[in-house]
Design a protein around this motif. Structure first.
Motif, PDB file in Angstrom:
ATOM      1  N   PRO A 550       0.758  -1.181   0.035  1.00 36.30           N
ATOM      2  CA  PRO A 550       0.295   0.052   0.035  1.00 36.30           C
ATOM      3  C   PRO A 550       1.018   1.165  -0.023  1.00 36.30           C
ATOM      4  N   THR A 624      -3.675  -6.012  -1.953  1.00 39.26           N
ATOM      5  CA  THR A 624      -3.991  -4.555  -1.859  1.00 39.26           C
ATOM      6  C   THR A 624      -4.871  -4.024  -2.871  1.00 39.26           C
ATOM      7  N   GLU A 711      -4.554   0.331   0.596  1.00 44.10           N
ATOM      8  CA  GLU A 711      -4.974  -0.748   1.515  1.00 44.10           C
ATOM      9  C   GLU A 711      -6.368  -1.190   1.229  1.00 44.10           C
TER      10      GLU A 711
END
Length: 719
Positions: A550, A624, A711
């Protein structure tokens, strides 16, 4: 019962995309000769129509109005296009020599390359002058000069009809832009001396009314940056100097071994040269039996005779002579929307003559703009359920547009057992595996492409770079390759010619990448397919899809759009110049880009599943999500317009299903476009992103930062 395609047994090579060959291709598309493979070789994808050049220079036509699109025309004719400038013919080996590629073999050839207005013997012209022919480079330079501001100074060398038309068009265009201009027409003899007195007088009056200065009966000493210096010491000021002083043949013709006349290829009444296997037409040819001036009307009227005689050379019919008319209608543009018509000593001029000329020109160019489009074959009356849906609405694409969808692949691979060898490590989500042999680590991959162009050399280069992409994307160094080639049905001789071209091109690309071809396999099928199995050496851990984090910044090294452009090319909707540019992107190696991005956390090459699908793969394996800055995503010229027109590649719908949360309208639709030999997509740290981008751009890649990993799961567009 399905009928297999008929094999090709002979090669016809058309050297040049002049007016005669353009008409031959159009007629060939309507009535092809079974067994003949047709190739057209031209420096670029466009053949400008010279009859409309004065109108373009004057501002009456847009640049595109002059263009015959050879890529679209060749698709219609079932011919392959080779983009390159011919530099010679080897009569003994029956080969055409084109720099940068293997020689092109022929059984029958025809030359229609036009003429040049270069002046190699005039000091300074090469440095400071612009030849009026070839038309393409001249048109670009004139458009640039006309768009400038302030006073203009123009000189045209050559006082024949072509020079007079050109100088009047320039004077009119500059006047229309309210630019103060000094415009001169220079000739060492009398301007328009070859015309009848009555017609010449009217043209001279038209030039006078446009403010053109005539400089006659004076030799030129040299062309300088500030103008044209005459032999008597006078200087004609000019910042744009062009030449239309007669017709000059291309130098390679004199070295070809063919009989020539003043450098032009000598032909008989049937347009055959001193070598019966080679024909010539248009301005580059000299008619031995009935010499005529260099004029487009003869090139156009030679086309049906050349078409029939080329067929006859392959055994389909008899040769017939071309009988040129004694005189022809001369329509001369007078700068504005007025023209002069002259034949048999009769002269008429005015706006009506312009409309007549415009109608003739538009009728000619429209022949190449209304070509039938490629469609699906008709289905038999009785057929199985699901055939209509499986066939789809459009012909199957080539390249990665013909790839099997990811859903089908995953379903087929899911039941297979995992690897049991300790020296083979599958890389989940990647198109390769990691092999360990004696402590040496290798990656191994395989890829192949259905032909998207009829040129086997270009197709090989695209397929080779496409296969190398998997090796480069893992940060490995290409090592060894085997080639897999499926040829369409060809005679043994044409098989040998095609394989020679393919293997020469493959060896060149692989060696440039640091790999060697060590073998392969070939077979015959319905269509051209080229593939490679490759190994690559890993000096460090391979870069996979699973390392993204992320916050990582996403860098893309090539623009998107090859899928929609190739689909548009098949349908005759893509502009030839855009297709040629796409070929350039597909043959750009990514080795240097991979070296620059060697520290990426995750990397993949963007190919059949499109940018969205391959980014989805990184996110899936890295755990992710991603945000895409759609405005920053680079696209190939012409791709967005085709996408907005609804052009789609065969696998588009399957790719769309991979990431349904993203929109698929306008530019966003290109996120699902399958890429052939696409760029690298790398996830790098934010701190490294800008320096890496600068290095990539300095190395010649149109790289861009197109988003970042996040994220939050899923893909979304930057708001």
């Amino acid at each position: 019962m399905n009928t297999p395609p008929l094999p090709r047994t002979r090669d016809l090579v058309l050297i040049g995309g002049g007016h005669t060959h353009a008409l031959v291709l159009r007629k060939w598309g309507m009535m092809p000769l079974a067994g003949v493979r047709v190739t057209v070789i031209n420096p670029g994808p466009i053949a400008p129509y010279s009859g409309m050049l004065p109108g373009f220079v004057a501002g009456h036509y847009a640049r595109g109005d002059l263009d015959i699109d050879l890529v679209q025309l060749a698709r219609f004719a079932g011919a392959r296009v080779i983009l390159g400038e011919v530099q010679g013919i080897d009569l003994h080996r029956r080969e055409v020599l084109v720099p940068g590629r293997p020689p092109v073999a022929f059984d029958i050839a025809s030359v229609n390359v036009g003429i040049t207005s270069t002046m190699p013997n005039l000091p300074g012209f090469a440095e400071h002058g612009v030849p009026a022919k070839p038309l393409g480079p001249f048109a670009a330079r004139w458009a640039e000069y006309l768009a400038g501001e302030g006073p203009a100074q123009v000189a045209v060398i050559g006082g024949g009809v072509a020079g007079a038309e050109l100088v009047m068009a320039m004077a009119h265009a500059l006047r229309a832009r309210n630019r103060m201009a000094e415009v001169a027409l220079i000739d060492n003899l009398r301007v328009l001396g070859a015309m009848g007195d009555k017609a010449a007088a009217r043209v001279r009056q038209a030039m006078k009314s446009l403010g053109v200065t005539l400089v006659e009966g004076t030799e030129i000493a040299q062309v300088r940056a500030e103008g044209v210096e005459l032999a008597d010491g006078r200087m004609i000021p000019a910042r744009f100097v062009t030449g239309a002083a007669g017709a000059r043949p291309y130098p390679w013709m004199a070295d070809s071994g063919l009989a020539t006349y003043d450098g032009f290829i000598a032909v008989d009444a049937c347009l055959q040269t001193s070598d019966p296997a080679i024909f010539a037409a248009g301005d580059c040819a000299h008619l031995l039996d009935s010499p005529r001036p260099k004029a487009g009307v003869y090139a156009v009227r030679e086309a049906p005779v050349l078409h029939d005689n080329l067929r006859a050379a392959f055994g389909a019919g008899n040769l017939r002579p071309y009988r040129p008319q004694r005189d022809y209608l001369k329509l001369i543009s007078l700068g504005g929307k007025a023209a002069l018509a002259e034949k048999w000593g009769m002269v008429f001029s005015g706006p009506l003559m312009w409309r007549w000329k415009d109608r003739i020109d538009q009728t000619f160019i429209e022949r190449f703009r209304d070509l039938p489009r490629m469609g699906q074959p008709a289905l038999p009356e009785l057929h199985a359920q699901g055939l209509v849906e499986a066939l789809g609405e459009k012909p199957l694409c080539g390249g990665c547009g013909a790839k099997v969808g990811r859903a089908a692949l995953r379903a087929a691979l899911a039941p297979l057992p995992g690897a049991t060898r300790s020296d083979v490590t599958p890389l989940p989500g990647d198109d390769a595996a990691l092999l360990t042999t004696g402590g040496v680590r290798q990656v191994m991959t395989s890829d192949h492409l259905r032909g998207l162009t009829e040129d086997p050399v270009l197709m090989t280069r695209i397929a080779a770079h496409h296969a190398l992409g998997d090796i480069w994307a893992m940060g490995a160094e290409p090592q060894a390759a085997t080639a897999t080639v499926i040829l369409p049905r060809l005679s043994p001789e044409l098989q040998q010619r095609s394989l020679t071209e393919i293997m020469a091109a493959a060896t060149e690309v692989m060696r440039d990448a640091g790999a060697e071809i060590v073998g392969g396999h070939s077979s015959v099928g319905d269509e051209l397919t080229i593939g490679f199995t490759l190994t690559g050496l890993c000096q460090r851990d391979p870069i996979t899809l699973a390392g993204g984090r992320p916050g990582d910044v996403l860098i893309l090294t090539k623009p998107l759009g090859s899928g929609v452009l190739m689909a548009g090319e098949m349908a005759g909707q893509a502009a030839g110049a855009d297709v040629a540019a796409a070929y350039g992107w597909m043959t750009q190696g990514q080795g240097q880009a991979a070296q620059i991005l060697h520290g990426a956390h995750a990397m993949t090459d963007v190919t059949g599943f499109g940018l969205a699908g391959h980014l989805h793969g990184i996110c899936e394996m890295s755990g992710t999500g991603a945000e895409i800055d759609l405005e920053a995503v680079p696209v190939m010229q012409g791709a967005l317009e085709l996408s907005q027109a609804g052009v789609r590649s065969s696998i588009f719908a399957e790719n769309r299903m991979l990431v349904p949360e993203l929109p698929a309208t306008s530019k966003a639709a290109l996120l699902f476009d399958p890429q052939t030999a696409g760029g690298l997509l790398a996830a790098v740290t934010p701190e490294e992103a800008t320096p890496l981008l600068e290095q990539l751009q300095a190395a010649g890649y149109p790289a861009a930062i197109i988003g970042k990993l996040s994220e939050a799961p899923g893909l979304r567009l930057k708001s």
